[in-house]
Design an enzyme around this catalytic site. Structure first.
Site, short mmCIF file in Angstrom:
data_model
loop_
_atom_site.label_atom_id
_atom_site.label_comp_id
_atom_site.label_asym_id
_atom_site.label_seq_id
_atom_site.Cartn_x
_atom_site.Cartn_y
_atom_site.Cartn_z
N ASP A 105 0.80 -1.23 0.00
CA ASP A 105 0.00 0.00 0.00
C ASP A 105 0.83 1.28 0.00
O ASP A 105 0.31 2.34 0.28
CB ASP A 105 -0.99 0.00 1.17
CG ASP A 105 -0.38 0.52 2.45
OD1 ASP A 105 0.82 0.23 2.70
OD2 ASP A 105 -1.09 1.19 3.20
N GLU A 106 2.12 1.16 -0.30
CA GLU A 106 2.90 2.39 -0.34
C GLU A 106 3.94 2.34 -1.44
O GLU A 106 4.36 1.26 -1.86
CB GLU A 106 3.57 2.68 1.01
CG GLU A 106 4.52 1.62 1.47
CD GLU A 106 5.21 1.98 2.79
OE1 GLU A 106 5.88 3.02 2.86
OE2 GLU A 106 5.09 1.20 3.73
P1 TTP Z 1 0.41 0.54 6.95
O1 TTP Z 1 0.51 1.44 5.75
O2 TTP Z 1 1.51 0.59 7.96
O3 TTP Z 1 -0.92 0.82 7.75
P2 TTP Z 1 -2.37 1.17 7.24
O4 TTP Z 1 -2.42 1.34 5.76
O5 TTP Z 1 -3.32 0.15 7.82
O6 TTP Z 1 -2.69 2.52 7.97
P3 TTP Z 1 -2.06 3.95 7.73
O7 TTP Z 1 -1.10 3.83 6.58
O8 TTP Z 1 -3.23 4.82 7.41
O9 TTP Z 1 -1.42 4.31 9.02
O10 TTP Z 1 0.28 -0.97 6.49
C1 TTP Z 1 -0.41 -1.35 5.31
C2 TTP Z 1 -1.12 -2.66 5.51
O11 TTP Z 1 -0.20 -3.67 5.91
C3 TTP Z 1 -2.16 -2.61 6.62
O12 TTP Z 1 -3.44 -2.18 6.17
C4 TTP Z 1 -2.19 -4.01 7.12
C5 TTP Z 1 -0.81 -4.54 6.84
N1 TTP Z 1 -0.07 -4.59 8.12
C6 TTP Z 1 -0.07 -5.78 8.84
O13 TTP Z 1 -0.65 -6.78 8.41
N2 TTP Z 1 0.60 -5.81 10.05
C7 TTP Z 1 1.24 -4.71 10.57
O14 TTP Z 1 1.82 -4.77 11.67
C8 TTP Z 1 1.23 -3.49 9.81
C9 TTP Z 1 1.92 -2.24 10.32
C10 TTP Z 1 0.57 -3.49 8.61
MG MG Z 2 -0.98 2.55 4.80
#
Ligand code: TTP
Ligand code: MG
Length: 392
Positions: A105-106
């Site tokens: 997601d990034e």
């Molecule tokens: P992130 O981008 O860290 O988190 P997010 O998208 O849920 O929230 P935001 O960016 O708005 O703070 O992680 C992306 C995805 O990766 C997240 O939706 C779920 C997964 N993930 C896990 O499965 N375990 C974890 O510990 C983390 C940090 C993320």
């Molecule tokens: Mg995210």
């Protein structure tokens, strides 16, 4: 280095956001992806509504249920997240070919010089957000800056549904007031050590002498010090051009427990092997990295006779290098990592020499297929199961 402009684009509450697209009734509610709350396990994603109750990634589900009993718990659907991720990356690729996805997601985008197509970088970022919203129903937060680390911190700070542009020359001023925990690369342990020496903000770290941080943390400290000063020359590397593939893990507690370290290494080897096979590459060089409790970092490499993409070979060589590195250093370890490099296309002729690599390749491709369908954790070996106390 010439002036660059980098964007870091990260989706908000990604897994939950996909669930909300699939089932709009979940919108605006406290939602948790990560199994049903009576199961053991942790929160993968919490919606921003749920975060208001203190919920966050990696929190045990039991705790999440206690803090927010009204939350809706969803087990998760990896194929859907993977599909959404693919569409998200395709949108970003429309805006710049210099795209480096980081997980699902990034991504970083090098957009140097592209502002003229869009009036300004700000307008360009707004267009990206709009496309992601219109086409996918997802919300992207974006940081724009002169380097990766500042762009990343900016997108984190802007969340949710944010956009922060840090103008060239303003990097240090932007970073300075932020808590040290917001600096990428500074893990929990580093953070603790820094706090004990009175370093509370990124600005505090930026101001201390390079010598003293170097004495305490070695070359790793220099990198952190550069980051704190908004200096980061890492290029945006499109995945096809990767010169190496690696994974590393920092532990909650420093350790020399060989069973545990092997489990971590095996998991890393499986991840690296899967990446290799996905990119249809084979490696000639396998290396490890260890960092001890005093932040000394050691790397060891070995060139293998037979190019490989096999988890098993990567693990075996890695394990051998690890044992040798540990024999020369009695301190507990805070981090280990594995890397394959000297990558090339698979050579059919060479593989005639050694059918072990061929057999492993077929076996691993079969495992990759199962994992693509059911998620990476669907297959665990006896060894990898013991790794679960680690953080990455
Ligand atoms: P992130 O981008 O860290 O988190 P997010 O998208 O849920 O929230 P935001 O960016 O708005 O703070 O992680 C992306 C995805 O990766 C997240 O939706 C779920 C997964 N993930 C896990 O499965 N375990 C974890 O510990 C983390 C940090 C993320
Ligand atoms: Mg995210």
């Amino acid at each position: 280095m010439a002036q660059r402009t980098i964007m870091h684009v990260d989706l908000d509450a990604f897994f939950v956001a996909v669930e909300q697209v699939l089932n709009p009734e979940l919108k605006g509610k406290p939602v948790v992806v990560g199994g049903t709350s009576d199961q053991r396990g942790v929160v993968a994603t919490a919606s921003y509504e749920a975060r208001r109750f203190g919920l966050h990634s990696a929190m045990p589900l039991i705790t999440a249920r206690r803090l927010c009993p009204q939350a809706i718990f969803i087990p998760g659907n990896f194929p859907e997240y993977r599909a959404a991720s693919k569409n998200f990356m395709a949108i970003l690729a429309d805006f710049s070919p210099f795209l480096q996805p980081m997980g699902l997601d990034e991504a970083y985008l090098d957009v140097t010089g592209f502002e003229s197509l869009h009036v300004s970088f700000r307008e360009m970022a707004l267009k990206i957000k709009q496309r992601v919203k219109n086409d996918l129903g997802l919300v992207a937060s974006i940081g724009v800056a002169s380097c990766k680390v500042v762009a990343k911190v900016a997108s984190d700070e802007s969340k949710p549904d944010g956009l922060i542009e840090v103008l060239p020359g303003r990097e240090v001023i932007f970073l300075a007031p932020l808590d040290i925990s917001k600096l990428p690369g500074a893990g929990k342990k580093t953070e603790e050590v820094l706090r004990r020496s009175g370093i509370r903000t990124i600005g505090d770290l930026a101001k201390i002498s390079r010598k003293s941080i170097q004495a305490r943390f070695g070359n790793f400290g220099e990198v952190l010090h550069d980051y704190a000063n908004g200096i980061d020359n890492r290029p945006v590397e499109p995945p096809g051009e990767a010169k190496s593939i690696s994974r590393e893990t920092t532990f909650q507690e420093d350790t020399r427990d060989m069973t545990f370290l092997s489990a971590i290494l095996q998991h890393q080897a499986e991840k690296v092997g899967a990446d290799l096979r996905r990119s249809k590459k084979q490696a000639r060089c396998i290396g490890i990295k260890v960092r001890d409790s005093d932040f000394n970092t050691i790397t060891r490499h070995r060139t293998v006779l037979q190019v490989t993409d096999a988890d098993q070979t990567i693990f075996e060589v890695g394990q051998d290098l690890l044992v040798k590195a540990m024999a020369g250093n009695r301190k507990p370890l805070r981090l280990i990592g594995i890397e394959v490099s000297n990558l090339g296309e698979p050579s059919n002729q060479l593989s005639l020499l050694d059918d072990r690599e061929q057999r492993l390749h077929s076996l691993n491709k079969a495992i990759d297929k199962i994992r693509l369908k059911y998620g990476f954790e669907a297959i665990e070996t006896g060894r990898t199961i013991t790794r679960h106390q680690a953080i990455s």
